[in-house]
Design an enzyme around this catalytic site. Sequence first.
Site, mmCIF file in Angstrom:
data_model
loop_
_atom_site.group_PDB
_atom_site.id
_atom_site.type_symbol
_atom_site.label_atom_id
_atom_site.label_comp_id
_atom_site.label_asym_id
_atom_site.label_seq_id
_atom_site.Cartn_x
_atom_site.Cartn_y
_atom_site.Cartn_z
ATOM 1 N N LYS A 133 -52.124 48.333 -64.141
ATOM 2 C CA LYS A 133 -50.938 47.842 -63.427
ATOM 3 C C LYS A 133 -51.111 47.622 -61.870
ATOM 4 O O LYS A 133 -50.650 46.391 -61.435
ATOM 5 C CB LYS A 133 -49.818 48.826 -63.697
ATOM 6 C CG LYS A 133 -48.235 48.204 -63.301
ATOM 7 C CD LYS A 133 -47.231 49.173 -63.419
ATOM 8 C CE LYS A 133 -46.008 48.658 -63.047
ATOM 9 N NZ LYS A 133 -45.048 49.714 -62.856
ATOM 10 N N GLN A 134 -51.748 48.490 -61.236
ATOM 11 C CA GLN A 134 -51.808 48.464 -59.618
ATOM 12 C C GLN A 134 -53.046 49.347 -59.331
ATOM 13 O O GLN A 134 -53.211 50.110 -60.177
ATOM 14 C CB GLN A 134 -50.662 48.712 -59.388
ATOM 15 C CG GLN A 134 -50.341 50.316 -59.302
ATOM 16 C CD GLN A 134 -48.837 50.509 -59.102
ATOM 17 O OE1 GLN A 134 -47.980 50.715 -59.945
ATOM 18 N NE2 GLN A 134 -48.407 50.960 -57.795
ATOM 19 N N TRP A 194 -42.333 56.624 -53.093
ATOM 20 C CA TRP A 194 -43.633 56.872 -52.246
ATOM 21 C C TRP A 194 -44.133 55.589 -51.610
ATOM 22 O O TRP A 194 -44.958 55.664 -50.605
ATOM 23 C CB TRP A 194 -44.920 57.342 -53.243
ATOM 24 C CG TRP A 194 -45.428 56.247 -54.070
ATOM 25 C CD1 TRP A 194 -44.837 55.587 -54.978
ATOM 26 C CD2 TRP A 194 -46.801 55.786 -54.166
ATOM 27 N NE1 TRP A 194 -45.827 54.680 -55.773
ATOM 28 C CE2 TRP A 194 -46.984 54.744 -55.247
ATOM 29 C CE3 TRP A 194 -48.090 56.165 -53.446
ATOM 30 C CZ2 TRP A 194 -48.236 54.258 -55.661
ATOM 31 C CZ3 TRP A 194 -49.163 55.424 -54.014
ATOM 32 C CH2 TRP A 194 -49.148 54.634 -54.730
ATOM 33 N N ASP A 195 -43.447 54.577 -51.929
ATOM 34 C CA ASP A 195 -43.664 53.156 -51.405
ATOM 35 C C ASP A 195 -43.654 53.382 -49.739
ATOM 36 O O ASP A 195 -44.545 52.328 -49.062
ATOM 37 C CB ASP A 195 -42.600 51.910 -51.801
ATOM 38 C CG ASP A 195 -42.781 52.005 -53.437
ATOM 39 O OD1 ASP A 195 -43.060 52.829 -53.991
ATOM 40 O OD2 ASP A 195 -42.304 50.836 -53.708
ATOM 41 N N GLU A 213 -49.524 52.947 -63.801
ATOM 42 C CA GLU A 213 -48.393 53.649 -64.570
ATOM 43 C C GLU A 213 -48.513 53.030 -66.125
ATOM 44 O O GLU A 213 -47.745 53.214 -66.932
ATOM 45 C CB GLU A 213 -47.009 53.237 -64.097
ATOM 46 C CG GLU A 213 -46.527 53.901 -62.792
ATOM 47 C CD GLU A 213 -45.015 53.566 -62.218
ATOM 48 O OE1 GLU A 213 -44.620 52.510 -62.732
ATOM 49 O OE2 GLU A 213 -44.711 54.402 -61.543
HETATM 50 C C1 BGC Z 1 -44.430 51.006 -59.203
HETATM 51 C C2 BGC Z 1 -44.455 52.121 -58.184
HETATM 52 C C3 BGC Z 1 -43.323 51.854 -57.323
HETATM 53 C C4 BGC Z 1 -42.120 51.445 -57.897
HETATM 54 C C5 BGC Z 1 -41.135 51.042 -56.732
HETATM 55 C C6 BGC Z 1 -43.355 50.475 -59.713
HETATM 56 O O1 BGC Z 1 -43.405 49.236 -60.324
HETATM 57 O O2 BGC Z 1 -45.563 51.314 -60.269
HETATM 58 O O3 BGC Z 1 -45.616 52.619 -57.597
HETATM 59 O O4 BGC Z 1 -43.234 53.059 -56.847
HETATM 60 O O5 BGC Z 1 -42.424 50.424 -58.729
HETATM 61 O O6 BGC Z 1 -41.617 50.169 -56.027
#
Ligand code: BGC
Length: 768
Positions: A601-602, A357-358, A488
């Site tokens: 985490k984000q 989804w990035d 996550e």
């Molecule tokens: C992130 C995801 C991301 C993936 C690839 C993961 O660490 O939590 O949001 O899509 O990395 O960049």
Amino acid sequence: MKDYLDKDPWKIVENSLHTDYNEVSESIASLGNGRLGGRGNFEERFNGPSLQGNYIAGVYYPDKTKVGWWKNGYPEYFAKVINSVNWIGMDVWIDGEDFELFPDQIKEFRAELDMKEGILRRTTVAELPNGKQIKIESERFYSMVDKDNAYLKYSLTPLNFSGEVCIAPYLDFNVINRDSNYEEGFWKRNDEGIDQRWGYVYSQTKKTAYHVLAGMKINTMLNGQSIALDYDAVKQNSFVEYQPKLKLNEGETFTIEKYCCICSSLYHEVSTLSESCQSQLEQSFEEGFEKAKIKHINKWDSIWNDCDISINGDVSAQQGIRFNIFQLYQTYNGDDARLNIGPKGFTGEKYGGVTYWDTEAYCLPFYLSTTDQSVAKNLLIYRYRHLQKAIENATKLGFSHGAALYPMVTMNGEECHNEWEITFEEIHRNGAIAYAIYDYIRYTGDNEHLKDYGLEVLIAISRFWRQRVNWSEPKQKFVILGVTGPNEYENNVNNNWYTNYIACWCMQYTMEAIAYVEQSHPEAYKNLCEKLDFNAKYESTRWQEIIDSMYLPSDKERAVFLQQDGFLDKNLMPAKNIPADEYPIHQNWSWDRILRSCFIKQADVLQGLYFFEDHFDKETIKRNFNFYEPLTVHESSLSPCVHAILAAKIGNYPKAYEMYLRTARLDLDDYNNDTKDGLHITSMAGTWMSVIKGFGGMRIINDTLSFDPFIPENWSSYSFKIKFRSHTLKLIVSHEGVNILNLSDEKIEILLKGQKQSIFPKEVQTIS
Ligand code: BGC
């Protein structure tokens, strides 16, 4: 954090070999042209830590899934963009003895990644155990113009002796992936051949049957002049090598120009691979190394002309942003809707070059503003082409009637992620794909996209949301259970605010898109309804019911949205309480401790406030930011940019700058101690957003380009260009004010700090 590279506005320079960091340096020195790419490995055999990596966009292998506990619905494979032919290799013999580069023999070393020109150069002086000193110089690039072509110039000079030197350029298809699940080879050898005209190796991927033929031609030179030599040509399994030798006097230089062409069946008929490769090689050989290099540099010049961000007064920040822009354009330049942007691009094996989804959430805005509109459109078409697979994916999971769940990770549209809490639960990704359609249309005004592609995707996504919600009797609301949000570090939660919000938004936007297409293209709309068996009245009514009664958790006392049900039961404490030696927590804490903790985490709720900031007032954004940011550990590279943009929005400029620094030099300084696995390509677009949307305050408000710039204290000025519809604007922001230059032929109305401004063509408008 590592800080061993010289600060320079256009170059990344390593002035002495840092053997322990060599795999980090290899990632950083990666080169690519959107079609081919590879890590900054040494050309000669190197006796030190190294991850060999050469990749071809779109050429992947379905590596059989390896999990401890199989769950129904897991995909059979993980798609990997695999290590491919080693085209840079050079064997060296000095007076008949094999030369291998040992770190302790190196007397001088300089590796320079020239971002302005897109070239990697290296100079090494080594002393062999017998006291002989040699100087090696190399430069190489993947042509940004002729995308199957790659070039290498390799020179050797004996510094304190005269003797016989053999520099032997080879092509080697005996390659493996370090991350292969079952230590399998992914390539099947087809053929190889070599004569005085050219040498080639030819293999195909097992299972996916991509054919790749790599050819080489060489030019031998003494002291800069071509010299005809007779030499041996060696052939083994999947390996060919020329072995030209020359007697050199002390101080004389023997150079090999190596012309390579790597053709894949993605771009050439299998039956004509060899012919195409040979004829491209002939042409590039005719043209010559220097001319090809100039063409390549000129192409980079025009790319930089459009997308550079120049920062005065902070060379470290300048280097960081250019590095990000450079790596993005090396990874993806948008001329092929079959390709996408892997989180590590061509710089390592982790995340296998596949699509997340990035792309929609982070990369799209970069390409929208810095290059032709067709590039962003190709990214959307990529997902459109995968729609049937997304429907199949949802069907496998029990959904029906054209509901689509796009995969978390994919190459060809099929899901290949295999951790249940992400594969099955991180369903918010569907929202980002819908949002990208909206973002693209808002930016470009290309409403037709809805008719041709967008609406079909939106309907399928909204059908998914309708089936994924359920009615809660106690709450008397619709709920979404068992999900993982963008954060996550929480799994299988109920009512993740972000997911519930974006689900409603998708359905709302789908209804608006329906209204538009129905009104402006009734015929096309009718056809689409038939194709999709779409009963607008019935389905829209259901969507509206859900929108009207969706449960969105919030806390009245703090007046914030709640990341999920029960979030406030956690032991809330700021992330700054975590001892420094326990970072990153995902490497130091048990998983259950992470899940129980309040640490994020984000961006999660904040991701929603970033996407939909115009749905909320500034105070709401501020309260949520001040509540969630202190809990956030930013252990995804995608996190700081969203925080930088929101911090700027609420006027917290020091925080915006702090967050920017974390994203801009993430890989150069190896903040997360993982650059050796490859670069964080997709978050690099987030760095660009931090400057343009964060510091520049760029938004599109009712079809109008709007800026609300500020400048970090320690910068003296910064400037950038923006392409918007038929216009190109350049903004120079300093402590005195903003200069805006309209580089197009028509006047444009923009908003600057909320005030309307007319910017006339070819004029600079100064606003203090
Ligand atoms: C992130 C995801 C991301 C993936 C690839 C993961 O660490 O939590 O949001 O899509 O990395 O960049």
